[in-house]
Write a protein that holds these residues in place. Structure first.
Motif, PDB file in Angstrom:
ATOM      1  N   LEU A   1       0.905  -1.117   0.183  1.00 19.24           N
ATOM      2  CA  LEU A   1      -0.013   0.135  -0.083  1.00 19.24           C
ATOM      3  C   LEU A   1       0.774   1.098   0.000  1.00 19.24           C
ATOM      4  CD1 LEU A   1      -2.908   1.653   0.393  1.00 19.24           C
ATOM      5  CD2 LEU A   1      -2.301   1.255   2.812  1.00 19.24           C
ATOM      6  N   HIS A   2       0.506   2.141  -0.908  1.00 18.15           N
ATOM      7  CA  HIS A   2       1.345   3.601  -0.962  1.00 18.15           C
ATOM      8  C   HIS A   2       0.238   4.387  -0.070  1.00 18.15           C
ATOM      9  CE1 HIS A   2       3.052   7.313  -2.060  1.00 18.15           C
ATOM     10  NE2 HIS A   2       3.763   6.638  -3.056  1.00 18.15           N
ATOM     11  N   ARG A   3       0.711   4.455   1.059  1.00 15.06           N
ATOM     12  CA  ARG A   3      -0.058   5.503   1.984  1.00 15.06           C
ATOM     13  C   ARG A   3      -0.596   6.614   1.563  1.00 15.06           C
ATOM     14  NH1 ARG A   3       2.162   5.109   7.864  1.00 15.06           N
ATOM     15  NH2 ARG A   3       4.007   5.552   6.669  1.00 15.06           N
ATOM     16  N   GLN A   4       0.493   7.317   0.987  1.00 13.95           N
ATOM     17  CA  GLN A   4       0.084   8.730   0.669  1.00 13.95           C
ATOM     18  C   GLN A   4      -0.962   8.756  -0.524  1.00 13.95           C
ATOM     19  OE1 GLN A   4       3.103   7.601   0.992  1.00 13.95           O
ATOM     20  NE2 GLN A   4       3.849   8.885   2.786  1.00 13.95           N
ATOM     21  N   LEU A   5      -0.791   7.856  -1.590  1.00 18.75           N
ATOM     22  CA  LEU A   5      -1.745   7.477  -2.497  1.00 18.75           C
ATOM     23  C   LEU A   5      -3.086   6.830  -2.277  1.00 18.75           C
ATOM     24  CD1 LEU A   5       0.904   7.212  -5.545  1.00 18.75           C
ATOM     25  CD2 LEU A   5      -0.399   9.294  -4.770  1.00 18.75           C
ATOM     26  N   LYS A   6      -3.004   6.242  -1.133  1.00 20.10           N
ATOM     27  CA  LYS A   6      -4.051   5.313  -0.696  1.00 20.10           C
ATOM     28  C   LYS A   6      -4.318   4.198  -1.880  1.00 20.10           C
ATOM     29  CE  LYS A   6      -6.039   8.885   2.461  1.00 20.10           C
ATOM     30  NZ  LYS A   6      -4.680   9.792   2.441  1.00 20.10           N
ATOM     31  N   GLN A   7      -3.479   3.929  -2.339  1.00 23.27           N
ATOM     32  CA  GLN A   7      -3.561   2.777  -3.402  1.00 23.27           C
ATOM     33  C   GLN A   7      -2.498   1.726  -3.057  1.00 23.27           C
ATOM     34  OE1 GLN A   7      -3.718   5.454  -6.934  1.00 23.27           O
ATOM     35  NE2 GLN A   7      -4.964   4.127  -7.620  1.00 23.27           N
ATOM     36  N   THR A   8      -2.994   0.480  -3.580  1.00 22.90           N
ATOM     37  CA  THR A   8      -1.982  -0.873  -3.391  1.00 22.90           C
ATOM     38  C   THR A   8      -1.574  -1.023  -4.946  1.00 22.90           C
ATOM     39  OG1 THR A   8      -3.210  -1.488  -1.686  1.00 22.90           O
ATOM     40  CG2 THR A   8      -1.797  -3.047  -3.003  1.00 22.90           C
ATOM     41  N   PHE A   9      -0.179  -1.048  -5.069  1.00 22.73           N
ATOM     42  CA  PHE A   9       0.469  -1.283  -6.192  1.00 22.73           C
ATOM     43  C   PHE A   9       1.508  -2.543  -6.163  1.00 22.73           C
ATOM     44  CE2 PHE A   9      -0.185   3.272  -6.335  1.00 22.73           C
ATOM     45  CZ  PHE A   9      -0.696   3.496  -7.470  1.00 22.73           C
ATOM     46  N   THR A  10       1.666  -3.359  -7.234  1.00 19.95           N
ATOM     47  CA  THR A  10       2.776  -4.205  -7.177  1.00 19.95           C
ATOM     48  C   THR A  10       3.775  -3.619  -7.901  1.00 19.95           C
ATOM     49  OG1 THR A  10       1.199  -6.195  -7.384  1.00 19.95           O
ATOM     50  CG2 THR A  10       3.536  -6.395  -8.090  1.00 19.95           C
ATOM     51  N   TYR A  11       4.828  -3.244  -6.984  1.00 16.97           N
ATOM     52  CA  TYR A  11       6.011  -2.410  -7.842  1.00 16.97           C
ATOM     53  C   TYR A  11       7.167  -3.485  -7.970  1.00 16.97           C
ATOM     54  CZ  TYR A  11       4.297   1.894  -5.365  1.00 16.97           C
ATOM     55  OH  TYR A  11       3.659   3.023  -5.176  1.00 16.97           O
ATOM     56  N   GLN A  12       7.987  -2.952  -8.946  1.00 13.93           N
ATOM     57  CA  GLN A  12       9.163  -3.882  -9.386  1.00 13.93           C
ATOM     58  C   GLN A  12      10.250  -2.754  -9.398  1.00 13.93           C
ATOM     59  OE1 GLN A  12       8.998  -6.873 -12.265  1.00 13.93           O
ATOM     60  NE2 GLN A  12      10.878  -6.286 -13.211  1.00 13.93           N
TER      61      GLN A  12
END
Length: 186
Positions: A85-96
């Motif tokens: 979860l990217h807390r500032q954006l309030k979205q969950t991403f799969t990062y690479q």
């Protein structure tokens, strides 16, 4: 250019206060073969040569000079991938992206506390104990796509969901957006 938020600057200064800064000076990290293993999504590929006009995305200020890397060169390094979860954006991403440990090794300063600089003038320190033992990454993609400026890209520091201590407020400053340079703390 995005103006700096006063709370982020204050937190960065707090993290850099010498009495609070834990250094890795007493820690001996040994050879890469002795480091805690990370689960990589992809092994290293041959480093491509820079093409004429290809933009530098990251500068590593190493002990023998500055290494300038393009996106293709970063993508050739061993890749790590996880969902968080990217807390500032309030979205969950799969990062690479590339672990800070691998970048520090490439720059010749693995095991030293890092200073991470953003294009907007923000900077913070990430302790060696953290990036040497946890897969903290410099991400270049989110959900399989380049990270847009609106998503805090093209390069952003991402912390894994575990251990839980990395998701506390004291580590919020470590999520550096618009990263352009990494150097050892002197």
């Amino acid at each position: 250019m995005t103006p700096l938020h006063p709370a982020r600057v204050a937190l960065s200064v707090l993290l850099l206060h010498p009495a609070l800064l834990h250094t890795a000076a007493a820690q001996t990290w040994g050879s890469p073969a002795s480091w805690k293993p990370f689960s990589y999504a992809r092994a290293a590929q041959p480093t491509p040569a820079r093409k004429p006009g290809e933009k530098t995305l990251l500068a590593l200020d190493g002990t023998t000079g500055t290494l300038k890397l393009t996106l293709r060169q970063l993508q050739a390094m061993p890749a790590i991938r996880y969902t968080v979860l990217h807390r500032q954006l309030k979205q969950t991403f799969t990062y690479q992206g590339v672990t800070l440990r691998d970048l520090a090794a490439r720059g010749g300063f693995a095991g030293k506390d890092l200073r991470v600089y953003a294009a907007n003038g923000y900077f913070t320190t990430i302790r060696a104990d953290d990036y040497m033992n946890e897969p903290i990454m410099l991400a270049y993609s989110a959900d399989g796509q380049p990270i847009t400026t609106l998503q805090k890209g093209p390069l952003t520091v991402v912390l894994p969901a575990q251990p839980a201590r990395l998701n506390g407020p004291e580590y919020g400053a470590a999520w550096v957006w618009y990263v352009e340079r990494i150097a050892p703390l002197k």
